[in-house]
Design a protein around this motif. Sequence first.
Motif, short mmCIF file in Angstrom:
data_model
loop_
_atom_site.label_atom_id
_atom_site.label_comp_id
_atom_site.label_asym_id
_atom_site.label_seq_id
_atom_site.Cartn_x
_atom_site.Cartn_y
_atom_site.Cartn_z
N SER A 185 0.84 -1.21 0.00
CA SER A 185 0.00 0.00 0.00
C SER A 185 0.87 1.25 0.00
N THR A 186 0.25 2.35 -0.47
CA THR A 186 0.84 3.68 -0.34
C THR A 186 -0.23 4.57 0.26
N TYR A 187 0.04 5.10 1.45
CA TYR A 187 -0.99 5.81 2.20
C TYR A 187 -0.35 6.91 3.03
N ASN A 188 -0.92 8.11 2.94
CA ASN A 188 -0.50 9.25 3.75
C ASN A 188 1.01 9.50 3.62
N GLY A 189 1.53 9.31 2.41
CA GLY A 189 2.94 9.55 2.17
C GLY A 189 3.85 8.41 2.59
N LEU A 190 3.26 7.32 3.07
CA LEU A 190 4.05 6.17 3.54
C LEU A 190 3.86 4.98 2.61
N THR A 191 4.91 4.23 2.38
CA THR A 191 4.87 3.06 1.50
C THR A 191 5.17 1.81 2.32
N ALA A 192 4.29 0.79 2.15
CA ALA A 192 4.47 -0.50 2.83
C ALA A 192 5.02 -1.50 1.82
N THR A 193 6.22 -2.04 2.09
CA THR A 193 6.91 -2.94 1.17
C THR A 193 7.28 -4.23 1.90
N VAL A 194 6.97 -5.39 1.29
CA VAL A 194 7.38 -6.67 1.87
C VAL A 194 8.85 -6.88 1.57
N ILE A 195 9.64 -7.08 2.60
CA ILE A 195 11.07 -7.26 2.40
C ILE A 195 11.54 -8.69 2.65
N ASP A 196 10.68 -9.52 3.28
CA ASP A 196 11.11 -10.89 3.58
C ASP A 196 9.92 -11.69 4.11
N TYR A 197 10.05 -13.01 4.09
CA TYR A 197 9.12 -13.90 4.80
C TYR A 197 9.90 -15.11 5.27
N ASP A 198 9.45 -15.72 6.38
CA ASP A 198 10.22 -16.82 6.96
C ASP A 198 9.51 -18.15 6.76
N GLN A 199 10.10 -19.22 7.31
CA GLN A 199 9.56 -20.57 7.14
C GLN A 199 8.23 -20.77 7.85
N ASN A 200 7.87 -19.87 8.74
CA ASN A 200 6.57 -19.93 9.42
C ASN A 200 5.51 -19.10 8.71
N ASN A 201 5.84 -18.65 7.47
CA ASN A 201 4.91 -17.87 6.66
C ASN A 201 4.54 -16.53 7.30
N VAL A 202 5.52 -15.91 7.93
CA VAL A 202 5.34 -14.57 8.47
C VAL A 202 6.12 -13.60 7.58
N ALA A 203 5.41 -12.66 6.97
CA ALA A 203 6.03 -11.67 6.10
C ALA A 203 6.37 -10.41 6.90
N THR A 204 7.54 -9.84 6.60
CA THR A 204 7.96 -8.59 7.23
C THR A 204 7.68 -7.44 6.26
N VAL A 205 6.87 -6.48 6.72
CA VAL A 205 6.46 -5.34 5.90
C VAL A 205 7.13 -4.08 6.44
N ARG A 206 7.90 -3.42 5.59
CA ARG A 206 8.64 -2.22 6.00
C ARG A 206 7.86 -0.96 5.60
N TYR A 207 7.78 0.00 6.54
CA TYR A 207 7.12 1.29 6.27
C TYR A 207 8.18 2.38 6.17
N THR A 208 8.14 3.14 5.06
CA THR A 208 9.06 4.25 4.85
C THR A 208 8.28 5.43 4.26
N GLY A 209 8.91 6.61 4.31
CA GLY A 209 8.29 7.78 3.71
C GLY A 209 8.16 8.93 4.69
N THR A 210 7.45 9.98 4.25
CA THR A 210 7.23 11.17 5.07
C THR A 210 5.73 11.40 5.23
N PRO A 211 5.21 11.30 6.45
CA PRO A 211 3.77 11.47 6.66
C PRO A 211 3.29 12.86 6.24
N LEU A 212 2.11 12.89 5.63
CA LEU A 212 1.56 14.15 5.14
C LEU A 212 0.65 14.81 6.16
#
Length: 280
Positions: A185-212
């Motif tokens: 997603s891209t929301y309020n100036g922030l971008t959510a990007t999946v950077i990894d997932y593990d053997q337990n099917n847990v995905a890590t989502v990174r938030y970056t950007g400048t809030p508006l």
Amino acid sequence: MMKKALILLILLLILIPFRIKANVDVTIEVERNVEGTTYTDLVNQFVDLELSDPDFSFNVEQGDDISSWFTNIPEGFTATVQEVDNEYISAYFTGQTDEAVDEVILVSVPSGKISYMGSEIEGVLSNDPNTEDSRYIIDELEIRAYYDRPSTVSGYVGEELEVQYVYIKLENDTYNSDIINATLSTYNGLTATVIDYDQNNVATVRYTGTPLQKDDSLIHSTLKKEHLNISQIDLVVPDREDVRFDIKERSVTPDVPTPEDLPDQDDDKPAYTIPHTGIE
């Protein structure tokens, strides 16, 4: 000469198997269900076939593939003979299917696969679906995604966010490699990007950007079906009260001058006096 020919004919009839018409009084009964869920291998699923007359028997051996006997067997399933004892067969079902099913099990034993007193029976013998209780019961696999732990994405309006993470757990499915670097997603100036997932099917989502703008709403996430190995639809991750944004505005405190900040008085300058008019 005729006697020898007759004897030879009798021997041929004994040695060559022959078929007789099926006894209309014999029926085939089916017992037990085949139960499971879509996209999942069957586990310990057996169906029993039994002829109503013990003078009849099945012409099969252990390990024979009899999938074709089950005329509405779900695609992806296989039935093999686990056990055979004259008029009784135990069929072992294996495999998996991608469609939910709830149907009566239909059986048609091919011509020549049943014998009566050692002689093969001509014609197909089928069970009666109107009196049958045995069923295929294959439920839809419940694939779901949910937040794995509490997460708060915090920051200030107009200031670049410190990198922060949200974690999404996938159940009864697996991520594929295409999800790496995918934007959720891209929301309020922030971008959510999946950077990894593990053997337990847990995905890590990174938030970056400048809030508006200021925001304390819940975080909303959706997993695209093309990033999953089983699901045929996009998965909406249910909102969770402890997974949210905490974007604030910086408070501005006005500068109040202190005595030290005031300009110094000039001691050499005469003090101002109120003039007198002479009128008291």
